[in-house]
Design a protein around this motif. Structure first.
Motif, short mmCIF file in Angstrom:
data_model
loop_
_atom_site.label_atom_id
_atom_site.label_comp_id
_atom_site.label_asym_id
_atom_site.label_seq_id
_atom_site.Cartn_x
_atom_site.Cartn_y
_atom_site.Cartn_z
N SER A 93 -6.14 -0.92 -5.47
CA SER A 93 -6.29 0.02 -4.36
C SER A 93 -5.09 0.14 -3.48
O SER A 93 -5.49 1.22 -2.46
CB SER A 93 -7.53 -0.83 -3.50
OG SER A 93 -6.96 -2.18 -2.78
N ARG A 94 -4.12 -0.24 -3.61
CA ARG A 94 -2.91 -0.26 -2.99
C ARG A 94 -1.93 0.93 -3.43
O ARG A 94 -1.18 1.47 -2.97
CB ARG A 94 -1.92 -1.25 -2.72
CG ARG A 94 -2.62 -2.46 -2.32
CD ARG A 94 -1.60 -3.61 -2.19
NE ARG A 94 -2.07 -5.09 -2.08
CZ ARG A 94 -1.57 -5.99 -2.47
NH1 ARG A 94 -0.46 -5.95 -3.00
NH2 ARG A 94 -2.20 -6.99 -2.49
N SER B 294 -1.81 5.13 -5.43
CA SER B 294 -2.24 6.37 -5.61
C SER B 294 -2.73 6.41 -6.92
O SER B 294 -2.68 5.60 -7.52
CB SER B 294 -0.96 7.34 -5.18
OG SER B 294 -0.26 7.28 -6.14
N GLN C 49 2.25 4.80 0.79
CA GLN C 49 2.86 5.54 2.17
C GLN C 49 2.32 7.10 1.77
O GLN C 49 3.43 7.85 2.00
CB GLN C 49 3.77 5.34 2.58
CG GLN C 49 4.04 3.87 3.00
CD GLN C 49 3.32 3.48 4.14
OE1 GLN C 49 2.98 4.06 4.96
NE2 GLN C 49 2.72 2.08 3.91
N PRO D 217 0.95 -1.21 -0.06
CA PRO D 217 -0.08 0.10 0.07
C PRO D 217 1.11 1.27 0.06
O PRO D 217 1.94 1.51 0.61
CB PRO D 217 -0.68 -0.16 1.45
CG PRO D 217 -0.91 -1.58 1.57
CD PRO D 217 0.62 -2.21 1.02
N ALA E 177 1.72 -6.27 6.63
CA ALA E 177 0.66 -5.26 6.24
C ALA E 177 0.06 -4.56 7.96
O ALA E 177 -0.37 -3.50 7.71
CB ALA E 177 -0.73 -5.84 5.78
#
Length: 190
Positions: free
Chosen positions: A88-89, A91, A13, A11, A183
């Motif tokens: 979805s992880r 941007s 950051q 994901p 995660a």
């Protein structure tokens, strides 16, 4: 720097990256202001050099993180775009880049190879039994070194044995085994 050692894209950051960039800007401005001050002593110039060195180190780490993400996005562009959980992880700007890159790659494959094939084979879909698959996916079975930041619940290894990871424990395991620990922030890759 879990991103660098993980075979899959993690994901984004974004909030941390935004704060780091703001801090770098403010530190750089402060260093420039202090360097321009002619009344600074030699000891203050030494401190300024240390601050500037730290700013450059953080910039290097940020660039390395962004280069790693860009590499993974380009390598796995079609995989990312076809899997909602993975897309979805990343941007919005990374998603836009992945779309453009996948489109350009598809156009290149079509103009250089696929247009010469029969109509039934002029596709990049994985429906026909191609070996290896056309869509490149991350190898989650790749072994990674993982460091337990805290006591973690036992994880089941591929051979069926359970691995107890206590705080400070370092182990070499397949990424898929420790993916959830990473995660949740219970472990980190080294």
């Amino acid at each position: 720097m879990n991103e660098r050692h993980a075979p899959d894209i993690l994901p984004a950051q974004e909030e941390l990256l935004s704060r780091l960039l703001d801090h770098i800007r403010s530190q750089s401005d402060t260093v420039l202001t202090l360097r321009a001050d002619p009344s600074s002593s030699e000891e203050e110039h030494f401190r300024i050099m240390l601050a500037q060195t730290e700013v450059e180190r953080v910039k290097f780490i940020v660039r390395s993180y962004l280069r790693t993400r860009l590499y993974k996005i380009e390598k796995y562009a079609r995989y990312i775009l076809t899997n909602p959980g993975v897309s979805s992880r990343i941007s919005e700007s990374e998603t836009a880049h992945a779309r453009r890159f996948a489109r350009l790659t598809d156009q290149h494959f079509f103009s250089s190879v696929l247009q010469s094939l029969p109509d039934t084979q002029q596709t990049l879909d994985d429906n026909p039994p191609f070996v290896p698959p056309i869509v490149t996916e991350p190898d989650k079975s790749r072994p990674v070194f993982v460091h337990a930041i805290q006591n973690c619940p036992p994880v089941r290894l591929p051979d069926g044995t359970a691995l107890e990871m206590t705080k400070g424990h370092i182990s070499l395991t397949p990424f898929s085994i420790v993916e959830q620990l990473i995660a949740r922030g219970e472990a980190e890759l080294v």
